[in-house]
Design an enzyme around this catalytic site. Sequence first.
Site, mmCIF file in Angstrom:
data_model
loop_
_atom_site.group_PDB
_atom_site.id
_atom_site.type_symbol
_atom_site.label_atom_id
_atom_site.label_comp_id
_atom_site.label_asym_id
_atom_site.label_seq_id
_atom_site.Cartn_x
_atom_site.Cartn_y
_atom_site.Cartn_z
ATOM 1 N N GLY A 49 0.813 -1.221 0.000
ATOM 2 C CA GLY A 49 0.000 0.000 0.000
ATOM 3 C C GLY A 49 0.841 1.264 0.000
ATOM 4 N NE ARG A 64 -2.114 -4.486 -0.868
ATOM 5 C CZ ARG A 64 -1.555 -3.939 0.203
ATOM 6 N NH1 ARG A 64 -0.529 -4.518 0.781
ATOM 7 N NH2 ARG A 64 -2.024 -2.819 0.696
ATOM 8 C CG ASP A 116 2.635 -9.568 4.890
ATOM 9 O OD1 ASP A 116 3.004 -10.373 5.763
ATOM 10 O OD2 ASP A 116 1.461 -9.200 4.763
ATOM 11 C CE LYS A 157 4.393 -0.013 2.556
ATOM 12 N NZ LYS A 157 3.539 -0.786 1.659
ATOM 13 C CB THR A 158 2.828 0.017 6.716
ATOM 14 O OG1 THR A 158 1.410 -0.094 6.758
ATOM 15 C CG2 THR A 158 3.385 -0.265 8.097
ATOM 16 C CG ASP A 201 -1.634 -0.480 8.049
ATOM 17 O OD1 ASP A 201 -2.214 0.470 7.504
ATOM 18 O OD2 ASP A 201 -1.650 -1.637 7.592
ATOM 19 C CE1 TYR A 260 -28.045 13.980 9.779
ATOM 20 C CE2 TYR A 260 -26.450 15.750 9.419
ATOM 21 C CZ TYR A 260 -27.636 15.112 9.085
ATOM 22 O OH TYR A 260 -28.393 15.596 8.074
ATOM 23 C CG MET A 315 -6.727 2.013 5.560
ATOM 24 S SD MET A 315 -6.088 2.705 4.036
ATOM 25 C CE MET A 315 -7.009 1.754 2.853
ATOM 26 N NE ARG A 330 -2.748 -5.054 6.028
ATOM 27 C CZ ARG A 330 -2.731 -5.270 4.713
ATOM 28 N NH1 ARG A 330 -3.621 -6.066 4.190
ATOM 29 N NH2 ARG A 330 -1.831 -4.713 3.968
ATOM 30 C CE1 TYR A 374 -7.072 1.642 -0.846
ATOM 31 C CE2 TYR A 374 -9.329 1.933 -0.094
ATOM 32 C CZ TYR A 374 -8.277 1.105 -0.431
ATOM 33 O OH TYR A 374 -8.411 -0.255 -0.336
ATOM 34 N NE ARG A 419 -3.460 3.520 0.364
ATOM 35 C CZ ARG A 419 -3.545 2.299 -0.140
ATOM 36 N NH1 ARG A 419 -3.327 1.258 0.645
ATOM 37 N NH2 ARG A 419 -3.825 2.108 -1.397
HETATM 38 P P1 FBP Z 1 0.627 -1.909 3.635
HETATM 39 O O1 FBP Z 1 0.567 -2.759 4.854
HETATM 40 O O2 FBP Z 1 1.033 -2.616 2.418
HETATM 41 O O3 FBP Z 1 1.424 -0.662 3.863
HETATM 42 O O4 FBP Z 1 -0.867 -1.407 3.313
HETATM 43 C C1 FBP Z 1 -1.604 -0.674 4.214
HETATM 44 C C2 FBP Z 1 -3.030 -0.486 3.804
HETATM 45 O O5 FBP Z 1 -3.257 0.867 3.462
HETATM 46 C C3 FBP Z 1 -3.982 -0.939 4.912
HETATM 47 O O6 FBP Z 1 -4.193 0.068 5.864
HETATM 48 C C4 FBP Z 1 -5.220 -1.302 4.145
HETATM 49 O O7 FBP Z 1 -6.011 -2.218 4.854
HETATM 50 C C5 FBP Z 1 -4.656 -1.911 2.895
HETATM 51 O O8 FBP Z 1 -3.402 -1.284 2.681
HETATM 52 C C6 FBP Z 1 -5.517 -1.709 1.682
HETATM 53 O O9 FBP Z 1 -4.992 -2.452 0.637
HETATM 54 P P2 FBP Z 1 -5.176 -2.124 -0.901
HETATM 55 O O10 FBP Z 1 -4.363 -0.913 -1.200
HETATM 56 O O11 FBP Z 1 -4.633 -3.325 -1.581
HETATM 57 O O12 FBP Z 1 -6.622 -1.904 -1.116
#
Ligand code: FBP
Length: 553
Positions: A83, A147, A178, A204-205, A207, A245, A252, A254, A427, A430
């Site tokens: 990602g 990926r 990963d 990198k991530t 998350d 509301y 996001m 994961r 998204y 990111r």
């Molecule tokens: P990475 O672990 O590869 O950095 O990805 C993070 C992420 O943005 C997660 O937060 C999210 O669940 C996932 O990628 C979404 O995956 P995709 O971009 O394949 O839809």
Amino acid sequence: MTEISELQKLRLKYKPELPLILRTAFSSIKPKTGNKTGSAGDEEKLKEIFKNTFGKPVVTFTKGKNKSLNRKPIIAGVVLSGGQAAGGHNVICGIFDALKKANKKSRLLGFLGGPSGIIEGKMKELTKDIIDKYRNTGGFDIIGSGRTKIETDEQFQKTKETVIKNKIDALVIIGGDDSNTNAALLAEYFVKEKVNTQVIGIPKTIDGDLKNEEIETSFGFDTAVKIYAELTGNICRDVLSAKKYWHFIRLMGRSASHITLEVALQTHPNIALIGEEVFENKWTLSNIVDFICDAIVKRADAGKNYGVILVPEGLIEFIPEFKELIKNLNEIMAKNEKDLNQIESAKDKKEFIYTKLPENLINLMKSLPDEISSQLILDRDPHGNVVVSQIETEKLLIEMVQKKLKEMKKQGTYKGKFSAISHFFGYEGRCGFPSNFDANYTYALGFNAVLLILSGFTSYMSTIKNLTALPSKWIAGGTPLTMMMNIERRKGEDKPVIRKALVDLKGKPFKAFSKIRDKLKIEDNYISPGPIQYFGPSEIVNKVTETLKYEKN
Ligand code: FBP
């Protein structure tokens, strides 16, 4: 992108700040090594898998003569994996500048579209003209990402052919847990096969789950949480203005709830669910619904029919009954991939899966709204993970809360008005322009990777530490990839993987949130942090995350 904004024009000129040690001539930077290292778990099994690369020492760069420095021109390859995360371009710029600093004749090749680019030998040379267009910009579009996992014997063999054919001395893999696990396997394979290509990983991530004693944070987290906090802060202000509301915001991230916890610390919503706590308390879905309804009722009694709730993307995986369901689904889907691929409709796929699931889990799946049970059986990613970004947990919660409140109304225990709006902030976090923190951090990670390469290291992660200090005081070095690994179940098999860091319920960030959350539930103490600032006073442009502040101080 061909057209560029005024901000981009200014950001292209920004000069990332390197740690002082990396500003020195490479021949005067000495790698100081410590003792042999172990692993995060399953040491004996890992020693077997990584016969040639296990147990390397941690490296810290200090001033001194670098006797092993390679001064010859080299060819390095770089790949973006998984990602997007803000700062990826700056890692590549850092690699490029460091290569040229060491030897003007060195070259950088970028593999296209992620690891599949290495397998298929798809690449482009990254020259100064190209690099200069991407400095301090967000996104991974300079070479694209993907990926694909380098997994089969054939894929390893093809990777070997690519690096030999293109005379690649070193490969830098920019990825999450990963992808860096893949980097470790590749490094081991190259040594075993006597291929002289070194492999260096970059953490990198967005998350924030690729961290440990050695890695203080992964890049992209800082920018992503600042973007989500801005959006959440705006919603909080809207809520306070309209007072009509309940906003359910899924964030996001994961599995781990680091992003949600950080955004909660930055914005003070009424509720922030933390997946790890749900798991620890063995909360069922209906316990979570009761918890939310309790806050809604209390606020309604105080005349407040509004509020903000943060829901981590990975929540569903932490609810014990769902954890069990997802584990079973993962195994069934891995073992029956071919059969399932031939079935077209989600309905028929579910019927097939029901023939293999235990009865209690069939009942659980059948009790879910149709959309949610279909989202649970979407294709896994190449690493075998369930794609939580596609599961609309916030909508599931709204539906269940609505039901419960209706019942409570009938019983006379709830007298308020409930109108809910769902959001998913994912998204959009990111690919923003990297914050100054991420711009500096990523540039340093890339620059430092080259120093590790030229000093002869392989199977290391480039590490920059002391991140709460100013960049000049950051510490550069390397961490053996195997040191962070253990064995986990993936795609129905035991596999070596870098251990993910979940939210530590005894850690300072979570404790800080626990102290304030009862008050936040009832009072309106929202904070609106506003957009990321790239220019201006140091206290706003160099602000680090609350998580990093609490963890490091
Ligand atoms: P990475 O672990 O590869 O950095 O990805 C993070 C992420 O943005 C997660 O937060 C999210 O669940 C996932 O990628 C979404 O995956 P995709 O971009 O394949 O839809």
